[in-house]
Design a protein around this motif. Sequence first.
Motif, PDB file in Angstrom:
ATOM      1  N   UNK A   1       3.917 -11.073  -8.498  1.00 45.88           N
ATOM      2  CA  UNK A   1       2.626 -10.375  -8.501  1.00 45.88           C
ATOM      3  C   UNK A   1       1.480 -11.297  -8.115  1.00 45.88           C
ATOM      4  N   UNK A   2       1.619 -12.583  -8.431  1.00 46.41           N
ATOM      5  CA  UNK A   2       0.532 -13.525  -8.125  1.00 46.41           C
ATOM      6  C   UNK A   2       0.405 -13.805  -6.624  1.00 46.41           C
ATOM      7  N   UNK A   3       1.371 -13.307  -5.809  1.00 51.72           N
ATOM      8  CA  UNK A   3       1.297 -13.492  -4.357  1.00 51.72           C
ATOM      9  C   UNK A   3       0.446 -12.426  -3.675  1.00 51.72           C
ATOM     10  N   UNK A   4       0.221 -11.307  -4.344  1.00 53.08           N
ATOM     11  CA  UNK A   4      -0.460 -10.168  -3.717  1.00 53.08           C
ATOM     12  C   UNK A   4      -1.944 -10.429  -3.476  1.00 53.08           C
ATOM     13  N   UNK A   5      -2.389 -10.070  -2.264  1.00 54.59           N
ATOM     14  CA  UNK A   5      -3.817 -10.076  -1.925  1.00 54.59           C
ATOM     15  C   UNK A   5      -4.389  -8.661  -1.939  1.00 54.59           C
ATOM     16  N   UNK A   6      -3.574  -7.674  -1.467  1.00 47.17           N
ATOM     17  CA  UNK A   6      -4.030  -6.292  -1.329  1.00 47.17           C
ATOM     18  C   UNK A   6      -3.053  -5.378  -2.053  1.00 47.17           C
ATOM     19  N   UNK A   7      -3.593  -4.490  -2.920  1.00 40.22           N
ATOM     20  CA  UNK A   7      -2.729  -3.576  -3.675  1.00 40.22           C
ATOM     21  C   UNK A   7      -3.341  -2.186  -3.740  1.00 40.22           C
ATOM     22  N   UNK A   8      -2.535  -1.192  -3.325  1.00 35.53           N
ATOM     23  CA  UNK A   8      -2.878   0.213  -3.501  1.00 35.53           C
ATOM     24  C   UNK A   8      -1.605   0.907  -3.958  1.00 35.53           C
ATOM     25  N   UNK A   9      -1.562   1.322  -5.215  1.00 37.12           N
ATOM     26  CA  UNK A   9      -0.345   1.879  -5.809  1.00 37.12           C
ATOM     27  C   UNK A   9      -0.240   3.388  -5.632  1.00 37.12           C
ATOM     28  N   UNK A  10      -1.005   3.959  -4.727  1.00 40.12           N
ATOM     29  CA  UNK A  10      -0.940   5.403  -4.551  1.00 40.12           C
ATOM     30  C   UNK A  10      -1.650   6.128  -5.667  1.00 40.12           C
ATOM     31  N   UNK A  11      -1.247   7.367  -5.935  1.00 42.55           N
ATOM     32  CA  UNK A  11      -1.844   8.163  -6.999  1.00 42.55           C
ATOM     33  C   UNK A  11      -1.148   7.815  -8.315  1.00 42.55           C
ATOM     34  N   UNK A  12      -1.889   7.212  -9.198  1.00 40.02           N
ATOM     35  CA  UNK A  12      -1.313   6.748 -10.465  1.00 40.02           C
ATOM     36  C   UNK A  12      -1.387   7.885 -11.477  1.00 40.02           C
ATOM     37  N   UNK A  13      -0.227   8.320 -11.964  1.00 42.46           N
ATOM     38  CA  UNK A  13      -0.193   9.421 -12.924  1.00 42.46           C
ATOM     39  C   UNK A  13      -0.670   8.948 -14.297  1.00 42.46           C
ATOM     40  N   UNK A  14      -0.991   9.903 -15.149  1.00 44.20           N
ATOM     41  CA  UNK A  14      -1.527   9.577 -16.475  1.00 44.20           C
ATOM     42  C   UNK A  14      -0.524   8.795 -17.313  1.00 44.20           C
ATOM     43  N   UNK A  15       0.788   9.106 -17.151  1.00 45.49           N
ATOM     44  CA  UNK A  15       1.778   8.408 -17.969  1.00 45.49           C
ATOM     45  C   UNK A  15       2.067   6.992 -17.473  1.00 45.49           C
ATOM     46  N   UNK A  16       1.778   6.711 -16.186  1.00 41.35           N
ATOM     47  CA  UNK A  16       1.994   5.359 -15.671  1.00 41.35           C
ATOM     48  C   UNK A  16       0.737   4.488 -15.743  1.00 41.35           C
ATOM     49  N   UNK A  17      -0.397   5.094 -16.078  1.00 38.81           N
ATOM     50  CA  UNK A  17      -1.671   4.359 -16.142  1.00 38.81           C
ATOM     51  C   UNK A  17      -1.624   3.200 -17.146  1.00 38.81           C
ATOM     52  N   UNK A  18      -1.137   3.371 -18.388  1.00 38.02           N
ATOM     53  CA  UNK A  18      -1.095   2.242 -19.337  1.00 38.02           C
ATOM     54  C   UNK A  18      -0.261   1.071 -18.820  1.00 38.02           C
ATOM     55  N   UNK A  19       0.865   1.358 -18.175  1.00 39.69           N
ATOM     56  CA  UNK A  19       1.716   0.292 -17.670  1.00 39.69           C
ATOM     57  C   UNK A  19       1.087  -0.402 -16.464  1.00 39.69           C
TER      58      UNK A  19
ATOM     59  N   UNK B   1       0.843  -1.196   0.000  1.00 33.98           N
ATOM     60  CA  UNK B   1       0.000   0.000   0.000  1.00 33.98           C
ATOM     61  C   UNK B   1       0.876   1.243   0.000  1.00 33.98           C
ATOM     62  N   UNK B   2       0.616   2.150  -0.952  1.00 32.49           N
ATOM     63  CA  UNK B   2       1.209   3.480  -0.975  1.00 32.49           C
ATOM     64  C   UNK B   2       0.097   4.503  -0.788  1.00 32.49           C
ATOM     65  N   UNK B   3       0.338   5.533   0.036  1.00 38.24           N
ATOM     66  CA  UNK B   3      -0.652   6.594   0.203  1.00 38.24           C
ATOM     67  C   UNK B   3       0.041   7.946   0.094  1.00 38.24           C
ATOM     68  N   UNK B   4      -0.663   8.897  -0.527  1.00 39.29           N
ATOM     69  CA  UNK B   4      -0.150  10.261  -0.715  1.00 39.29           C
ATOM     70  C   UNK B   4       1.199  10.267  -1.445  1.00 39.29           C
ATOM     71  N   UNK B   5       1.349   9.329  -2.350  1.00 41.42           N
ATOM     72  CA  UNK B   5       2.548   9.212  -3.175  1.00 41.42           C
ATOM     73  C   UNK B   5       2.111   9.100  -4.628  1.00 41.42           C
ATOM     74  N   UNK B   6       2.751   9.872  -5.505  1.00 42.06           N
ATOM     75  CA  UNK B   6       2.422   9.819  -6.931  1.00 42.06           C
ATOM     76  C   UNK B   6       3.386   8.857  -7.632  1.00 42.06           C
ATOM     77  N   UNK B   7       2.824   7.908  -8.351  1.00 40.84           N
ATOM     78  CA  UNK B   7       3.628   6.958  -9.115  1.00 40.84           C
ATOM     79  C   UNK B   7       3.792   7.504 -10.529  1.00 40.84           C
ATOM     80  N   UNK B   8       5.046   7.769 -10.918  1.00 34.81           N
ATOM     81  CA  UNK B   8       5.341   8.323 -12.247  1.00 34.81           C
ATOM     82  C   UNK B   8       6.118   7.289 -13.054  1.00 34.81           C
ATOM     83  N   UNK B   9       6.063   7.441 -14.369  1.00 34.98           N
ATOM     84  CA  UNK B   9       6.718   6.470 -15.251  1.00 34.98           C
ATOM     85  C   UNK B   9       7.621   7.192 -16.229  1.00 34.98           C
ATOM     86  N   UNK B  10       8.882   6.762 -16.274  1.00 36.18           N
ATOM     87  CA  UNK B  10       9.813   7.311 -17.262  1.00 36.18           C
ATOM     88  C   UNK B  10       9.749   6.470 -18.525  1.00 36.18           C
ATOM     89  N   UNK B  11      10.236   7.021 -19.621  1.00 38.18           N
ATOM     90  CA  UNK B  11      10.162   6.327 -20.906  1.00 38.18           C
ATOM     91  C   UNK B  11      10.861   4.979 -20.834  1.00 38.18           C
TER      92      UNK B  11
END
Length: 603
Positions: free
Chosen positions: A251-269, A232-242
Motif C-alpha cells: 500500500x505504501x507504493x501507491x500514488x493514485x487510488x480510486x476504489x470505485x463506489x465504496x459501499x456502506x459495509x466496506x467503508x469502515x474497512x 483506479x476502479x470506475x463504475x464498480x461497487x466495492x462490497x465487503x463480506x463478513x
Amino acid sequence: MDNKIDILQNILKNGTLLEKIFDYLCLEDQINCIAVCKSFRSVITRGVWRKKYKELNIYKTPYLSIITNSCRDLPVETDENGRKMEDILEEKTALSYEKCNVFLQQAASSICKLRVYSEYFIFRKSMGVSFRRIQLFANLRHLHYHQMVVTDEHLALVAKHCPKLRKLELIECHCIQWYCIIPGFNLDIGVLAKMSQLKELILQCEPTSPLSDVEYEVVVHILSKLKLKTFILRNIMVVYSDGDTIQLDNANLLDVLNMGHISEDSWPNFKHNLKDFHNLQCLCINVLDCNTLVSTADFELLAINCRNLLRLSLENCDLSVENFAILKTLQQLELRFCGGLTALNLRQILSNMSLKSFTLIHTRVLGTIDDSFSISTTLEVVTINSLHLSTISEAFQKTLNNMPQLHTIKWLNGDVDSNWIICKCPNLKVLHIPNPRLISSNFLKLKSLRELYFTSLKGFSWRFLIILIKNLSLWHLNLQTSETIDDGKQKPQDATDIQTTLQRTFIPFEIYISAQHFWMDLLNRNPELKLIFYGEHEDLLNMNFLDALLEFPYMQNDSKHVKICGFPVEMALIRTNPSAILLQLNKKTSHYRARGSKFTMEI
C-alpha cells in the motif's frame, strides 16, 4: 536520358530525401510502397513509421480499421448531449483489415502506447471483437482497450509478449459472454499477477444500474500481488463480506487510488486501510450513497497518515468536517454531489488552503456566504456548477485581494459578476461561461484571455460575435450550442477587413451556414485560422452543400483539403468524382452516424 536516370538513382539512394517524400504520402500509400522494393520498405518502416508511430489508436469497425497517431492533446469538446467529440477531431486513416495487418506487422515493434477501440457494439451489442495481434508489440508501455472482448487468455498473451508494459486500462470491456469484466469473477487475478512490472491498473465498467460489484478482499489481493503506483476502479461497487479487517501489502507504493463506489459495509474497512497509504498523492472517495459520512476524524486520519496528499476528490459524501485546512499539503480539491458543506467550510477552502485547483459540482452550501474574506492567491483553476453560483460569485467579488495565478475559470451555469473576473484575475487565459453577454460590458478588458467557451446565444448578436473575433486576442473560440443567432439585423456578408489572432474556431453548422461568405472571407484573410463546424450527417455530407463550398475562391486551389470527422479529403477529388468520395466517407463514418454523434468538418 542517361542524366535523368542518374538523378533518379541518386534519389533512390538518398534515404533522407526518400523519407521526406514518403512522409508526405498518406498511410495507405506508404503501405503500398513498402511492397515495391526492400529499400522503400526500410525507409518507410525504420524511418517514417518508427518516428511517427510511437503512439497508435485503432478503431475497429465491422467494415474498416481506422488508424490515428494522435496524442489526444486536443481540447476535449462535447456535443449538447455531453458526448466527447475528441475522437471525431483526430486526423484519421481508414484501412482495410488486410492493409492494417501489414502495417501492424511492420510498425508494432516501435509502438509504446496502444489504444484499441471497438465500434462493433454500436451496430449490434452482441457483436464483440478482440485484438489478436498483441504479440507483435514487444516494446509496449501503455495498453488501453475500450469495449473490447478480453479474456484470461488474452491477458496471458499480454503478460508473455509485452514485458515492458507499465500501464493497463480496460475500459467497459467484456468477457465472451458479454458480461462486464470483474476481477475475481470473470477475470483471473492470477493472470494480472504475472504482469509483475505493471505500475498502473485502471478498470472501468459500463455505468449500469445496479453497478457491477467486486469484493473488497479481491481489491486487497490485487494491491498485495502487484507493486502498483496507480489503481483506479470506475463504475464498480466495492462490497465487503463478513470477516476480520485485511492487511494491505504494498500500500505504501501507491500514488493514485480510486476504489470505485465504496459501499456502506466496506467503508469502515476502507478507512482502516487508509493508514497504510503513506505515499498517496491522489485519492478519490466515491461512496455509494450520500448517507456515508466523511467526518473530521477521517480528515485527521488523512492528515496524519497521507502526508504527501496533493489531490482529494469526494463524491456522494455527506460531509461533517470542522476544518478542511488541516490537509496542509492539498493542492487540488473536488467536491461532487456532496452534502453537508457549510459556508464556513467554503471560506476555509477558498481562504485558508493553498489550493491550485478547486471544483464544486452540484454540492449545496449550508448557511449564508456573506462575509468578505481574502481568497487564496495560489488558486489557478476554479470550476463551479452549483445552485449557489450567484452567492459564490459575490464572495469572489468581495475578496480583498487579486488572484494573479488564476488562469482558468469554468463557470458552468448561472450568473457571474463580471467585475471580479475583469479586475481581480489579471492573468486569466481560459474562460468557460454559459453566455458571454453576462459580462459583455467589460469583455474587451480581458487582455490576457486566450480561450473562450460558451453554450448559450441568448441575447447574442452578430455584431458582438465580430467584436470577440476582431478585438480580443483569442487563440480558441468555442460555441457549443444548438441555438442560432437571431438578432433581427442583417447578417455579416464579408470579413475582408478583419484581422484576428484566432487559431481555431469551433462552431455549430447553423452558425456557419447562415453567414457562409463571412466565414470563408475570414479564412481567406487569416491563413493561420482553422475553422471547425459540427452538425448532422445529412448537413455535412450533402452534395449540394459540398458543391457550394467548392465555388468559394478560398477552396479553388487543388491542394486545398478539408477534414470530415478527421478524415482528410482533397477538394480536387470531390470536384472530379463527388459520388465516389461521398460513398467512401459514408462507409468510413458509419459508426459515428450509428451512435448519433455529431459530424465535424475542418477547413
